[in-house]
Scaffold this active site. Structure first.
Site, mmCIF file in Angstrom:
data_model
loop_
_atom_site.group_PDB
_atom_site.id
_atom_site.type_symbol
_atom_site.label_atom_id
_atom_site.label_comp_id
_atom_site.label_asym_id
_atom_site.label_seq_id
_atom_site.Cartn_x
_atom_site.Cartn_y
_atom_site.Cartn_z
ATOM 1 N N GLY A 47 0.862 -1.183 0.000
ATOM 2 C CA GLY A 47 0.000 0.000 0.000
ATOM 3 C C GLY A 47 0.897 1.233 0.000
ATOM 4 N N ASP A 245 -1.329 4.668 -6.360
ATOM 5 C CA ASP A 245 0.105 4.441 -6.147
ATOM 6 C C ASP A 245 0.948 5.565 -6.727
ATOM 7 O OD1 ASP A 245 -1.065 1.548 -5.898
ATOM 8 O OD2 ASP A 245 0.896 1.596 -4.930
ATOM 9 N N LYS A 256 -3.897 -0.489 -8.212
ATOM 10 C CA LYS A 256 -3.909 -1.945 -8.388
ATOM 11 C C LYS A 256 -4.553 -2.366 -9.703
ATOM 12 C CE LYS A 256 -2.448 -4.477 -6.352
ATOM 13 N NZ LYS A 256 -1.087 -4.972 -6.726
HETATM 14 O O1 MRU Z 1 0.402 -4.283 -4.533
HETATM 15 P P1 MRU Z 1 -0.175 -3.480 -3.409
HETATM 16 O O2 MRU Z 1 -1.015 -4.284 -2.469
HETATM 17 O O3 MRU Z 1 0.885 -2.667 -2.701
HETATM 18 O O4 MRU Z 1 -1.135 -2.443 -4.126
HETATM 19 C C1 MRU Z 1 -1.730 -1.456 -3.339
HETATM 20 C C2 MRU Z 1 -2.722 -0.640 -4.068
HETATM 21 O O5 MRU Z 1 -2.886 -0.722 -5.258
HETATM 22 C C3 MRU Z 1 -3.450 0.384 -3.251
HETATM 23 O O6 MRU Z 1 -4.725 0.599 -3.760
HETATM 24 C C4 MRU Z 1 -2.656 1.696 -3.306
HETATM 25 O O7 MRU Z 1 -1.347 1.486 -2.851
HETATM 26 C C5 MRU Z 1 -3.284 2.761 -2.518
HETATM 27 S S1 MRU Z 1 -3.186 2.437 -0.795
HETATM 28 C C6 MRU Z 1 -3.860 3.700 0.060
#
Ligand code: MRU
Length: 360
Positions: A47, A245, A256
């Site tokens: 995240g 991200d 994601k």
């Molecule tokens: O691969 P991840 O679990 O790190 O992906 C995370 C996401 O895509 C979240 O939606 C993003 O980091 C926003 S978190 C507030």
């Protein structure tokens, strides 16, 4: 909300091992930067905002091993080596995951501490770096709550909401972005329910979002990712809320894999699609989403889950961890400075240059 995802405790990093959820709530204690790097890489901590905090704490772990350039060396020489050491640790952490810009923004802040204090001793720099890392941690707690307050205005009472992946307390220090908006709406007494996409391949939606929403007493329904279109067609979604991200200067947003699908579907069904993210998720050095590096992950994540095969092993696999949603599909971006609407190029610039926090 009583989830503490990551913290700095007695000189080390304590974090929830998210690969074990929802089955077990267990913690990893990272006492060196390599252990932390591995935790980031295998998504024990994940995240975007949590990755920023982890990166800053990672620098603190990395400088523990700095022993100077020799006992007879002069302090100034030590400082030069120390600065180089901080750069090397930062480069190492930067190679863990490429997409979430929060990680790079936090490392840049840590490196700036060293460059901003050319006369500080190594001991002084150690203290200043710790102060900066803890500031990044504290800011996340505050900013998520502020975004929650702004974003809750977008939730009409009785609404059905849809979310993907996990943009909650587990993706930040203890509150979250998209889910933070829901926690804030709940605290204000609004009634709503949430559909959580399970989020293949690693099921952050099913494992993490459902876990934390249920703990918070929010009415939650789990769906497979391919059910979202039907749900929207049936009129069961009033708004989509996601995290980010990396957001480019024009509002194009990486999140994601599968987020873009939802944005296209939402546009078709005239449902507002909202992104919730702090300033540290913006990369204003890039004009648009085509410049966002997308992490490619191991084929093993698609070929099986929890030790069970989900496909014949010999098949070719494509596994990008993120996709990019075009800015024109986004109704608004909720930030700690307020809600940003179209036209994004102009308004993102205006909001981040402005001093006061009026809200919209
Ligand atoms: O691969 P991840 O679990 O790190 O992906 C995370 C996401 O895509 C979240 O939606 C993003 O980091 C926003 S978190 C507030």
């Amino acid at each position: 909300m009583s989830i503490q995802t990551i913290s700095w405790v007695n000189g080390h990093v304590k974090l929830i091992d998210q690969t074990k959820l929802p089955g077990k709530l267990v913690y990893i204690h990272c006492r060196d930067v390599k252990t932390l790097w591995q935790a980031i890489r295998r998504l024990s901590v994940r995240g975007a905002p949590a990755l920023g905090v982890a990166a800053a704490f990672g620098v603190l772990l990395g400088i523990k091993s700095f022993s100077g350039s020799g006992s007879r060396s002069r302090n100034r020489n030590d400082r030069k080596h120390f600065s180089k050491h901080v750069d090397q640790i930062s480069d190492y952490i930067a190679a863990s995951r490429p997409t979430a810009v929060n990680l790079f923004n936090a490392l840049a802040r840590m490196k700036q501490v060293v460059h901003r204090h050319p006369d500080a001793s190594v001991g002084g720099l150690r203290n200043l770096l710790k102060k900066e890392a803890l500031a990044i941690y504290e800011e996340d707690r505050k900013l998520c709550r502020r975004m929650g307050t702004f974003g809750a205005r977008l939730i009409p009472s009785g609404a059905n909401l849809l979310t993907i992946c996990n943009a909650g307390a587990l993706a930040a220090v203890d509150y979250g972005t998209a889910l933070g908006v829901m926690y804030s709406a709940k605290a204000k007494g609004k009634k709503f329910q949430v559909y959580a996409c399970e989020t293949r391949p690693l099921l952050q939606g099913a494992r993490l979002t459902v876990w934390e929403l249920l703990r918070s007493g929010i009415d939650t329904t789990l769906i497979c990712d391919n059910m979202a279109a039907t749900l929207m067609k049936q009129g069961k979604v009033d708004g989509v809320f996601t995290g980010a991200d990396r957001i480019a200067a024009n509002g194009d947003t990486a999140n994601k894999i599968g987020t873009y699908n939802l944005a296209v579907l939402a546009k078709h069904h005239r449902i507002p699609f909202y992104v919730v993210a702090p300033r540290s998720s913006f990369d204003l050095s890039i004009k648009n989403g085509r410049q966002i590096p997308i992490e490619q992950r191991s084929k093993e994540e698609v070929l099986g889950f929890g030790g069970c095969p989900t496909a014949p092993r010999q098949v070719k696999v494509y596994n990008p961890a993120f996709d990019v949603t075009d800015n024109r599909l986004i109704a608004a971006i909720v930030t700690e400075k307020g809600i940003i609407r179209q036209p994004f190029v102009k308004n993102i610039k205006r909001v981040f240059e402005r001093r006061n926090h009026s809200g919209e």
